[in-house]
Write a protein that holds these residues in place. Sequence first.
Motif, PDB file in Angstrom:
ATOM      1  N   ALA A  54      14.629  11.123   2.221  1.00 55.13           N
ATOM      2  CA  ALA A  54      13.193  11.012   2.539  1.00 55.13           C
ATOM      3  C   ALA A  54      12.866  12.075   3.585  1.00 55.13           C
ATOM      4  CB  ALA A  54      12.878   9.624   3.074  1.00 55.13           C
ATOM      5  N   GLU A  55      11.634  12.578   3.550  1.00 53.03           N
ATOM      6  CA  GLU A  55      11.244  13.638   4.489  1.00 53.03           C
ATOM      7  C   GLU A  55      10.004  13.221   5.281  1.00 53.03           C
ATOM      8  OE1 GLU A  55      10.854  17.469   2.596  1.00 53.03           O
ATOM      9  OE2 GLU A  55      12.581  17.083   1.290  1.00 53.03           O
ATOM     10  N   GLY A  56       9.933  13.743   6.499  1.00 54.67           N
ATOM     11  CA  GLY A  56       8.769  13.476   7.340  1.00 54.67           C
ATOM     12  C   GLY A  56       8.361  14.747   8.080  1.00 54.67           C
ATOM     13  N   PHE A  57       7.243  14.659   8.812  1.00 50.39           N
ATOM     14  CA  PHE A  57       6.724  15.857   9.479  1.00 50.39           C
ATOM     15  C   PHE A  57       5.932  15.443  10.715  1.00 50.39           C
ATOM     16  CE2 PHE A  57       3.427  19.137  10.057  1.00 50.39           C
ATOM     17  CZ  PHE A  57       4.236  20.263  10.157  1.00 50.39           C
ATOM     18  N   PHE A  58       6.055  16.268  11.772  1.00 55.12           N
ATOM     19  CA  PHE A  58       5.266  16.049  12.985  1.00 55.12           C
ATOM     20  C   PHE A  58       4.978  17.409  13.602  1.00 55.12           C
ATOM     21  CE2 PHE A  58       5.071  15.332  17.663  1.00 55.12           C
ATOM     22  CZ  PHE A  58       3.949  14.517  17.695  1.00 55.12           C
ATOM     23  N   LYS A  59       3.773  17.552  14.147  1.00 52.44           N
ATOM     24  CA  LYS A  59       3.405  18.835  14.759  1.00 52.44           C
ATOM     25  C   LYS A  59       2.826  18.591  16.144  1.00 52.44           C
ATOM     26  CE  LYS A  59       0.971  23.091  13.581  1.00 52.44           C
ATOM     27  NZ  LYS A  59       0.086  23.773  12.645  1.00 52.44           N
ATOM     28  N   THR A  62      16.938  14.713  24.789  1.00 51.91           N
ATOM     29  CA  THR A  62      15.537  14.764  24.315  1.00 51.91           C
ATOM     30  C   THR A  62      15.429  14.738  22.791  1.00 51.91           C
ATOM     31  OG1 THR A  62      15.543  17.191  24.279  1.00 51.91           O
ATOM     32  CG2 THR A  62      14.770  16.118  26.306  1.00 51.91           C
ATOM     33  N   ALA A  63      16.553  14.862  22.081  1.00 51.60           N
ATOM     34  CA  ALA A  63      16.458  14.974  20.624  1.00 51.60           C
ATOM     35  C   ALA A  63      17.366  13.974  19.899  1.00 51.60           C
ATOM     36  CB  ALA A  63      16.779  16.406  20.188  1.00 51.60           C
ATOM     37  N   LYS A  97       1.451  21.074  19.543  1.00 47.31           N
ATOM     38  CA  LYS A  97       1.251  22.362  20.234  1.00 47.31           C
ATOM     39  C   LYS A  97       1.891  23.522  19.471  1.00 47.31           C
ATOM     40  CE  LYS A  97       0.923  20.240  24.783  1.00 47.31           C
ATOM     41  NZ  LYS A  97       1.663  19.857  25.976  1.00 47.31           N
ATOM     42  N   GLY A  98       1.733  23.520  18.172  1.00 51.74           N
ATOM     43  CA  GLY A  98       2.243  24.638  17.369  1.00 51.74           C
ATOM     44  C   GLY A  98       3.672  24.469  16.892  1.00 51.74           C
ATOM     45  N   SER A  99       4.459  23.626  17.571  1.00 51.80           N
ATOM     46  CA  SER A  99       5.834  23.390  17.108  1.00 51.80           C
ATOM     47  C   SER A  99       5.818  22.433  15.917  1.00 51.80           C
ATOM     48  CB  SER A  99       6.694  22.781  18.223  1.00 51.80           C
ATOM     49  OG  SER A  99       7.169  23.793  19.081  1.00 51.80           O
ATOM     50  N   LYS A 100       6.623  22.794  14.912  1.00 53.60           N
ATOM     51  CA  LYS A 100       6.717  21.930  13.731  1.00 53.60           C
ATOM     52  C   LYS A 100       8.068  21.228  13.733  1.00 53.60           C
ATOM     53  CE  LYS A 100       3.980  25.012  10.832  1.00 53.60           C
ATOM     54  NZ  LYS A 100       4.133  26.069   9.832  1.00 53.60           N
ATOM     55  N   PHE A 101       8.044  19.949  13.455  1.00 53.23           N
ATOM     56  CA  PHE A 101       9.265  19.138  13.386  1.00 53.23           C
ATOM     57  C   PHE A 101       9.359  18.549  11.972  1.00 53.23           C
ATOM     58  CE2 PHE A 101       7.884  19.317  17.736  1.00 53.23           C
ATOM     59  CZ  PHE A 101       9.059  19.445  18.483  1.00 53.23           C
ATOM     60  N   ILE A 102      10.301  19.046  11.203  1.00 52.05           N
ATOM     61  CA  ILE A 102      10.470  18.565   9.826  1.00 52.05           C
ATOM     62  C   ILE A 102      11.710  17.666   9.817  1.00 52.05           C
ATOM     63  CG2 ILE A 102      10.685  19.220   7.394  1.00 52.05           C
ATOM     64  CD1 ILE A 102       9.877  22.125   8.437  1.00 52.05           C
ATOM     65  N   SER A 103      11.528  16.429   9.373  1.00 52.15           N
ATOM     66  CA  SER A 103      12.644  15.470   9.442  1.00 52.15           C
ATOM     67  C   SER A 103      13.158  15.116   8.052  1.00 52.15           C
ATOM     68  CB  SER A 103      12.195  14.200  10.174  1.00 52.15           C
ATOM     69  OG  SER A 103      10.968  13.744   9.642  1.00 52.15           O
ATOM     70  N   TYR A 104      14.461  14.940   7.986  1.00 49.94           N
ATOM     71  CA  TYR A 104      15.137  14.586   6.735  1.00 49.94           C
ATOM     72  C   TYR A 104      16.032  13.378   6.989  1.00 49.94           C
ATOM     73  CZ  TYR A 104      13.847  19.344   5.335  1.00 49.94           C
ATOM     74  OH  TYR A 104      13.154  20.490   5.039  1.00 49.94           O
ATOM     75  N   PRO A 128       9.173  14.607  28.122  1.00 46.24           N
ATOM     76  CA  PRO A 128       8.498  13.499  27.420  1.00 46.24           C
ATOM     77  C   PRO A 128       7.950  13.927  26.059  1.00 46.24           C
ATOM     78  CG  PRO A 128       7.736  13.666  29.690  1.00 46.24           C
ATOM     79  CD  PRO A 128       8.542  14.902  29.414  1.00 46.24           C
ATOM     80  N   GLY A 129       7.430  15.150  25.991  1.00 38.36           N
ATOM     81  CA  GLY A 129       6.864  15.667  24.733  1.00 38.36           C
ATOM     82  C   GLY A 129       7.925  15.810  23.658  1.00 38.36           C
ATOM     83  N   LEU A 130       9.112  16.278  24.063  1.00 34.23           N
ATOM     84  CA  LEU A 130      10.207  16.442  23.096  1.00 34.23           C
ATOM     85  C   LEU A 130      10.701  15.089  22.596  1.00 34.23           C
ATOM     86  CD1 LEU A 130      12.308  19.302  24.745  1.00 34.23           C
ATOM     87  CD2 LEU A 130      11.046  19.417  22.586  1.00 34.23           C
ATOM     88  N   ILE A 131      10.899  14.156  23.541  1.00 37.79           N
ATOM     89  CA  ILE A 131      11.372  12.818  23.152  1.00 37.79           C
ATOM     90  C   ILE A 131      10.396  12.199  22.148  1.00 37.79           C
ATOM     91  CG2 ILE A 131      11.737  10.443  24.006  1.00 37.79           C
ATOM     92  CD1 ILE A 131      12.887  11.737  26.590  1.00 37.79           C
ATOM     93  N   ASN A 132       9.110  12.319  22.440  1.00 36.36           N
ATOM     94  CA  ASN A 132       8.092  11.773  21.542  1.00 36.36           C
ATOM     95  C   ASN A 132       8.121  12.470  20.175  1.00 36.36           C
ATOM     96  OD1 ASN A 132       5.581  10.266  20.853  1.00 36.36           O
ATOM     97  ND2 ASN A 132       4.745  12.343  20.819  1.00 36.36           N
ATOM     98  N   ALA A 133       8.286  13.797  20.202  1.00 39.68           N
ATOM     99  CA  ALA A 133       8.265  14.571  18.948  1.00 39.68           C
ATOM    100  C   ALA A 133       9.431  14.186  18.045  1.00 39.68           C
ATOM    101  CB  ALA A 133       8.308  16.068  19.261  1.00 39.68           C
ATOM    102  N   TYR A 134      10.635  14.096  18.600  1.00 37.62           N
ATOM    103  CA  TYR A 134      11.807  13.775  17.773  1.00 37.62           C
ATOM    104  C   TYR A 134      11.764  12.323  17.289  1.00 37.62           C
ATOM    105  CZ  TYR A 134      13.860  18.338  18.442  1.00 37.62           C
ATOM    106  OH  TYR A 134      14.090  19.694  18.394  1.00 37.62           O
ATOM    107  N   LYS A 135      11.252  11.441  18.150  1.00 37.58           N
ATOM    108  CA  LYS A 135      11.126  10.030  17.756  1.00 37.58           C
ATOM    109  C   LYS A 135      10.093   9.897  16.629  1.00 37.58           C
ATOM    110  CE  LYS A 135       9.687   5.580  19.788  1.00 37.58           C
ATOM    111  NZ  LYS A 135       8.259   5.393  19.497  1.00 37.58           N
TER     112      LYS A 135
END
Length: 201
Positions: free
Chosen positions: A14-19, A79-80, A21-28, A112-119
């Motif tokens: 399954a795949e997910g996505f979060f963005k 953070t990740a 401030k311009g950084s893209k986080f693509i999750s698998y 905090p931003g990184l922890i939130n992004a990866y979560k």
Amino acid sequence: MLFDDSYKTINRLAEGFFKDKGSKFISYAYPLPSENDAKIFLAELRELHPKAVHHCYAYRLGLDRMSYRMSDDGEPSGTAGRPILNTLYSRDITNILVVVVRYFGGTLLGVPGLINAYKTATESALDEAEIITCHLTQFYELVFSYIRMNDVMRIVKEMELPVTEQQFEMQCRMIVEVRTTLVERFVTRCEKVEGLVMKLI
């Protein structure tokens, strides 16, 4: 408490996505049968996303909380990998690998931003995943003479055991899968069948 041999996992990628401030986080999120598979999936993602700055991940195997691994892959410590792993614990799923691939957008997100992004990226993939319930099992090889076939098949049918291999000749051989909670009953019944040789594999 009675021993529980069931666990939750996912049945397919399954795949997910979060963005942010311009950084893209693509999750698998991958179903993970063994630790070795994690290396294969990570290598595939590095080929798929060669320009990504981070491939952070966490995986969990089995029912205890001791069989896991995580990696921040160059992000600030904790953070990740940890937020990914914590999300797997909070959803109570195992035998799973989640990799979050990050493309840097030029703006630092801070801890905090990184922890939130990866979560959030992890949750996004898990929300897309189909969660299934599986059971811990053991495989037994049964060797018996042809005349004992009915005795053995009765056990297999009554206990609803999946048969993964079988050969029926003068000497018969069968491999069955037994739920962990049923092993004791299965062994007791098999011991009553004359000439049946049973081996855990």
